[in-house]
Design a protein around this motif. Structure first.
Motif, mmCIF file in Angstrom:
data_model
loop_
_atom_site.group_PDB
_atom_site.id
_atom_site.type_symbol
_atom_site.label_atom_id
_atom_site.label_comp_id
_atom_site.label_asym_id
_atom_site.label_seq_id
_atom_site.Cartn_x
_atom_site.Cartn_y
_atom_site.Cartn_z
ATOM 1 N N VAL B 141 25.219 39.056 -40.094
ATOM 2 C CA VAL B 141 26.021 38.401 -39.053
ATOM 3 C C VAL B 141 25.886 39.128 -37.716
ATOM 4 C CG1 VAL B 141 27.708 37.381 -40.600
ATOM 5 C CG2 VAL B 141 28.099 39.655 -39.716
ATOM 6 N N PHE B 142 25.620 40.421 -37.758
ATOM 7 C CA PHE B 142 25.556 41.148 -36.478
ATOM 8 C C PHE B 142 24.339 40.749 -35.644
ATOM 9 C CE2 PHE B 142 28.502 43.673 -38.973
ATOM 10 C CZ PHE B 142 29.518 43.856 -38.064
ATOM 11 N N PRO B 143 23.106 40.792 -36.207
ATOM 12 C CA PRO B 143 21.994 40.287 -35.388
ATOM 13 C C PRO B 143 22.171 38.840 -34.964
ATOM 14 C CG PRO B 143 21.251 40.869 -37.608
ATOM 15 C CD PRO B 143 22.605 41.434 -37.435
ATOM 16 N N LEU B 144 22.673 37.992 -35.865
ATOM 17 C CA LEU B 144 22.874 36.594 -35.477
ATOM 18 C C LEU B 144 23.843 36.502 -34.303
ATOM 19 C CD1 LEU B 144 23.056 34.844 -38.950
ATOM 20 C CD2 LEU B 144 21.284 34.609 -37.231
ATOM 21 N N PHE B 145 24.887 37.317 -34.368
ATOM 22 C CA PHE B 145 25.876 37.345 -33.283
ATOM 23 C C PHE B 145 25.203 37.745 -31.966
ATOM 24 C CE2 PHE B 145 28.817 39.843 -30.737
ATOM 25 C CZ PHE B 145 29.897 38.992 -30.622
ATOM 26 N N GLY B 151 21.771 34.129 -25.939
ATOM 27 C CA GLY B 151 21.696 32.739 -25.471
ATOM 28 C C GLY B 151 22.781 32.427 -24.473
ATOM 29 N N MET B 152 23.977 32.961 -24.726
ATOM 30 C CA MET B 152 25.088 32.697 -23.807
ATOM 31 C C MET B 152 24.849 33.355 -22.451
ATOM 32 S SD MET B 152 28.293 33.119 -26.284
ATOM 33 C CE MET B 152 28.534 31.996 -27.645
ATOM 34 N N LEU B 153 24.178 34.520 -22.444
ATOM 35 C CA LEU B 153 23.875 35.156 -21.161
ATOM 36 C C LEU B 153 22.858 34.319 -20.385
ATOM 37 C CD1 LEU B 153 23.590 38.933 -22.108
ATOM 38 C CD2 LEU B 153 25.526 37.724 -21.153
ATOM 39 N N LEU B 154 21.894 33.752 -21.111
ATOM 40 C CA LEU B 154 20.847 32.984 -20.438
ATOM 41 C C LEU B 154 21.379 31.638 -19.936
ATOM 42 C CD1 LEU B 154 17.856 32.900 -19.726
ATOM 43 C CD2 LEU B 154 17.394 31.899 -21.952
ATOM 44 N N PHE B 155 22.337 31.070 -20.644
ATOM 45 C CA PHE B 155 22.774 29.691 -20.379
ATOM 46 C C PHE B 155 23.282 29.492 -18.944
ATOM 47 C CE2 PHE B 155 25.493 26.016 -22.177
ATOM 48 C CZ PHE B 155 24.452 25.132 -21.991
ATOM 49 N N PRO B 156 24.272 30.275 -18.474
ATOM 50 C CA PRO B 156 24.754 30.023 -17.107
ATOM 51 C C PRO B 156 23.802 30.534 -16.037
ATOM 52 C CG PRO B 156 25.950 31.846 -18.063
ATOM 53 C CD PRO B 156 25.039 31.337 -19.135
ATOM 54 N N ALA B 157 22.786 31.346 -16.425
ATOM 55 C CA ALA B 157 21.849 31.876 -15.431
ATOM 56 C C ALA B 157 20.656 30.957 -15.254
ATOM 57 C CB ALA B 157 21.381 33.271 -15.841
ATOM 58 N N ALA B 158 20.440 30.029 -16.210
ATOM 59 C CA ALA B 158 19.238 29.197 -16.187
ATOM 60 C C ALA B 158 19.142 28.426 -14.880
ATOM 61 C CB ALA B 158 19.258 28.223 -17.363
ATOM 62 N N ASN B 159 17.947 28.413 -14.315
ATOM 63 C CA ASN B 159 17.765 27.758 -13.028
ATOM 64 C C ASN B 159 16.843 26.559 -13.125
ATOM 65 O OD1 ASN B 159 18.383 27.699 -10.261
ATOM 66 N ND2 ASN B 159 16.325 28.450 -9.802
ATOM 67 N N VAL B 170 19.379 28.483 -28.285
ATOM 68 C CA VAL B 170 19.465 29.866 -28.762
ATOM 69 C C VAL B 170 20.913 30.260 -29.008
ATOM 70 C CG1 VAL B 170 19.054 32.264 -28.137
ATOM 71 C CG2 VAL B 170 17.303 30.577 -27.727
ATOM 72 N N LEU B 171 21.836 29.758 -28.205
ATOM 73 C CA LEU B 171 23.229 30.126 -28.453
ATOM 74 C C LEU B 171 23.830 29.307 -29.586
ATOM 75 C CD1 LEU B 171 26.032 28.461 -27.325
ATOM 76 C CD2 LEU B 171 24.833 28.711 -25.201
ATOM 77 N N SER B 172 23.332 28.075 -29.774
ATOM 78 C CA SER B 172 23.958 27.201 -30.771
ATOM 79 C C SER B 172 23.553 27.557 -32.198
ATOM 80 C CB SER B 172 23.577 25.747 -30.505
ATOM 81 O OG SER B 172 23.928 25.374 -29.216
ATOM 82 N N LEU B 173 22.258 27.737 -32.418
ATOM 83 C CA LEU B 173 21.784 27.873 -33.798
ATOM 84 C C LEU B 173 22.459 29.018 -34.553
ATOM 85 C CD1 LEU B 173 19.272 26.465 -35.466
ATOM 86 C CD2 LEU B 173 18.554 28.826 -35.425
ATOM 87 N N PRO B 174 22.538 30.240 -33.961
ATOM 88 C CA PRO B 174 23.244 31.306 -34.690
ATOM 89 C C PRO B 174 24.708 30.961 -34.930
ATOM 90 C CG PRO B 174 21.966 32.229 -32.895
ATOM 91 C CD PRO B 174 21.954 30.754 -32.714
ATOM 92 N N LEU B 175 25.325 30.219 -34.003
ATOM 93 C CA LEU B 175 26.739 29.865 -34.195
ATOM 94 C C LEU B 175 26.904 28.910 -35.373
ATOM 95 C CD1 LEU B 175 28.270 29.459 -30.650
ATOM 96 C CD2 LEU B 175 28.705 31.218 -32.318
ATOM 97 N N ILE B 285 32.992 29.907 -21.843
ATOM 98 C CA ILE B 285 32.610 30.555 -20.574
ATOM 99 C C ILE B 285 31.164 30.205 -20.229
ATOM 100 C CG2 ILE B 285 32.218 32.773 -19.468
ATOM 101 C CD1 ILE B 285 34.496 33.883 -21.160
ATOM 102 N N ALA B 286 30.265 30.379 -21.220
ATOM 103 C CA ALA B 286 28.848 30.133 -20.946
ATOM 104 C C ALA B 286 28.611 28.669 -20.585
ATOM 105 C CB ALA B 286 28.017 30.520 -22.166
ATOM 106 N N ALA B 287 29.259 27.754 -21.332
ATOM 107 C CA ALA B 287 29.006 26.342 -21.093
ATOM 108 C C ALA B 287 29.574 25.905 -19.741
ATOM 109 C CB ALA B 287 29.612 25.500 -22.218
ATOM 110 N N PHE B 288 30.743 26.416 -19.353
ATOM 111 C CA PHE B 288 31.261 26.072 -18.034
ATOM 112 C C PHE B 288 30.359 26.636 -16.946
ATOM 113 C CE2 PHE B 288 35.255 24.242 -19.373
ATOM 114 C CZ PHE B 288 35.468 23.343 -18.347
#
Lengths: 193, 520
Positions: B141-145, B151-159, B170-175, B285-288
């Motif tokens: 669970v730790f690596p998956l987390f 993925g969450m870091l990349l999501f709001p930064a994506a341009n 990337v953020l969804s699949l591990p969740l 947070i990431a999705a907003f």
């Protein structure tokens, strides 16, 4: 009409026709085999659009790997296969409507985005391995690398969900069950103290 | 004529490694911890994983703080690193550190983590009983987390849309995976994972389809390119409208906005509570962040087209969240509906925008931080109230908790008051910021609806408090587990943040105001 155009129309007709057969045939193995024809015809279309790299990837991965996997899965789960009346779902008409709508919008998108685009055959190298590789490893390098993380996560997940460290040995399991309530009581005492 | 790419010499890409270091640290350590999982003996895995996860997140947080003031497009324009990104990175990393503490908690369930002993062992079989008797733990669970955090870091930064889609996956699949790994009530947990996976895949397909249409409209997938194409268009463009709507569906699903909220209560209830806390805070947070960047930077000029749609979604979300929460009898489901209602409040701030985009952005940033701390704290408290079968999440089991364990009940009451937006808590300041930004943006009808919804919502929060303090405890009530230092720290941080942000919101508000500039 140039040769290329005639070939393209023919390949397109084969692709559409075999795709229809994929979803209408009653034999599930036949559907998988018709899928080979569809994907092969599509690869031909890609080739005519000068996207030779995508074409070969299509043949190698989709025809070579995905369909074979599909057949393996059928062989392991459904064999021997025969026409299956339960494969017909009453929602088929609804799926057809959705598919038609999706196709309509996609065609509109492509026409709006690319009508009038012309490939200059003398100079263009659009879908070759060189240009594709260049784009993937320069402009899109970060998303590409992150995608590998996605695959790794999927791999780890698949292993977590399927790997058993505890073999199924009935006698051991029974012994374990006998000792379990005692341990649970211990735990509760420890956590509440 | 569309321009055609000609054959050219390969130029190696410029990656600003120092600027994307937080991402690289999190992904790199995640891969290291996969390797550790493969080679370490079982007894060393848990401590190693905890140290690796906490260390990497802390290191990424330090680097993020060090990047303050950066403003550039990095990695060939794939990600934008500006104040907005850095604020969200900081918030997500802090919340992830708290979530790791909850993940690592072993004291409340008899010395093992809250995750399935052996995910492959079917529920109710001999294999499962043996795995439990041998006290196995699934430390993957730790690596998956960590993958999900990356993925969450990349999501709001994506341009650009492609990077955004990759980050979404990337953020969804591990969740999806983490949701199905609960140690107790495994069928419920697996059902949650299945529902989340199917609906999430569906939402991703919507997003992809919308992407294709926006590409058809603009001929490019970079946000600045789409913004330029919108500036150049005349009249109404069907492709732009449809693309905007479909992309919005994908993002609103992740936020948990009605009518795309159906998964939220089931998944929040079934998932292990530590994961629920992580999802409720960090995914939101990431999705907003992604929603704001996409709609303000790329689609900002087409605001008149999408504002009516988001108005409807915001009103529906507020209604569904606050009214259906009234009827819930399970605390985790109630908190799920509460998170839907909070998505509605955030959407008010998002859509009520006229000229001063930065005012709305900073209000939303503040609200996200305030809400995140409170929600992780609240779910952490839920993990502590237990009976023989695991967590006692039914509300009837919480009756009279204030008499049995005043501290835990008071902490929960504080978080609930913060959710309700009572003055002197962080929730009040957040609501105030969002409502005033939306009011100035001319969305006063939405603000009125929002105030009414928060009154309705206050009712069900207060109902829980009344249950806990003003009823006699049942004879066979649940016990309150004594947590280890991990959960204690997580709850303490939540309490401290909720109180401090309520009394002294000024520093964070100023930071959010400085962070509200988006590059594009």
């Amino acid at each position: 009409m140039s040769t290329v155009r005639v070939l393209f129309v023919l390949l397109g007709a084969v692709a559409v026709g075999s795709a229809l057969l994929v979803v209408t045939t009653r034999q599930i193995v036949h559907a998988a085999l018709w899928l080979v024809v569809t994907l092969g015809a599509l690869a031909g279309c890609f080739l005519l659009l000068t996207a030779e790299f995508v074409a070969w990837v299509q043949v190698l991965i989709y025809v070579g790997a995905v369909v074979v996997l599909l057949l393996f899965a059928l062989m392991l789960t459904r064999a021997p296969t025969r026409p299956d009346p339960a494969a017909r779902t009453p929602n088929a008409w609804f799926a057809a409507v959705v598919a038609a709508a999706v196709a309509g919008v996609l065609v509109t998108t492509l026409v709006a985005g690319f009508s009038g685009a012309v490939i200059d055959l003398d100079r263009a190298e659009i879908g070759g391995a060189r240009v594709t590789g260049g784009a993937v490893f320069s402009t899109w390098v970060l998303p590409f690398e992150v995608l590998s993380v996605l695959l790794l996560a999927a791999l780890v997940g698949a292993i977590v969900l399927s790997r058993r460290d505890v073999p199924n040995r009935p006698r051991d399991a029974e012994a374990a069950r006998d000792t379990e309530p005692a341990r649970d009581a211990d735990d509760r005492e420890r956590s509440s103290s | 004529m569309t321009s055609i790419l000609l054959a050219q010499e390969f130029k190696s890409p410029t990656i600003e490694y120092a600027k994307v270091a937080p991402l690289l640290i999190v992904f790199g350590v995640a891969i290291v911890s996969v390797i550790a999982e493969a080679f370490l003996p079982r007894r060393f895995r848990y401590p190693t994983q905890v140290v690796l996860s906490l260390g990497s997140l802390a290191a990424a947080l330090v680097v993020t703080v060090g990047l303050a003031g950066s403003k550039l497009l990095a990695a060939e324009g794939a990600i934008a690193i500006d104040g907005f990104t850095l604020f969200l990175w900081g918030t997500i990393l802090v919340m992830s550190i708290i979530s790791v503490l909850l993940l690592a908690e072993r004291a409340v369930d008899g010395g093992v983590t809250a995750f399935a002993a052996q995910a492959a062992a079917l529920p109710g079989t001999e294999a499962e009983r043996e795995a439990q008797a041998r006290r196995l733990e699934q430390t993957e669970v730790f690596p998956l987390f960590l993958f999900a955090v990356g993925g969450m870091l990349l999501f709001p930064a994506a341009n650009d849309l492609l990077t955004m889609f990759v980050a979404l996956e990337v953020l969804s699949l591990p969740l999806y995976l983490l949701c199905g790994l609960a140690r107790r009530r495994r069928l419920l947990s697996q059902e949650a994972a299945m529902k989340y996976f199917l609906l999430g895949a569906f939402a991703s397909a919507f997003f992809l389809y919308g992407m294709a249409m926006l590409y058809g409209f603009a001929g490019t997938i970079s946000f600045s390119g789409i913004a330029a194409a919108i500036g150049a268009k005349t009249g109404v463009d069907g492709l732009l409208l449809a693309g905007t709507a479909l992309v919005a569906v994908g993002l609103l699903f992740k936020i948990g906005a009605a009518p795309f909220h159906m998964w939220t209560p089931d998944v929040y209830q079934g998932a292990p509570t530590a994961i629920t806390a992580f999802m409720a805070a960090c995914t939101k947070i990431a999705a907003f962040g992604a929603l704001l960047r996409l709609f303000y930077v790329a689609l900002g000029a087409a605001r008149w087209d999408w504002q009516p749609m988001i108005w409807v979604v915001a009103i529906l979300t507020l209604g569904v969240g606050s009214v259906l929460a009234l009827t819930q009898s399970d605390i985790k489901r109630m908190l799920a509906y509460s998170s839907i209602a909070h998505a509605g409040f955030l959407l008010i701030g998002f859509v009520g925008v006229r000229d001063h985009i930065s005012a709305n952005t900073s209000a939303i940033l503040f609200y996200l931080a305030a809400y995140g701390f409170a929600t992780i704290g609240a779910f952490a408290v839920v993990t502590l109230v237990r009976d023989a079968s695991g967590e006692a999440t039914h509300l009837s089991r919480w009756v009279g908790l204030g008499k049995r364990s005043p501290i835990v009940a008071s902490v929960m009451a504080l978080f609930l008051l913060a959710f309700a937006g009572i003055p002197l808590t962080s929730g009040f300041m957040g609501k105030w910021a969002v409502f005033s930004a939306a009011w100035q943006g001319g969305a006063w009808p939405l603000v009125v609806i929002g105030v009414v919804a928060s009154v309705v919502a206050a009712f069900f929060y207060v109902r829980v408090i009344v249950l806990m303090f003003f009823s006699e405890p049942a004879a066979e009530g649940p016990t309150v587990a004594v947590p280890s230092v991990f959960t204690s720290v997580a709850v303490a941080v939540g309490v401290a943040a909720t109180v401090v942000l309520g009394l002294m919101p000024e520093p964070l508000l100023q930071l959010a105001a400085r962070a509200a500039q988006l590059v594009g």
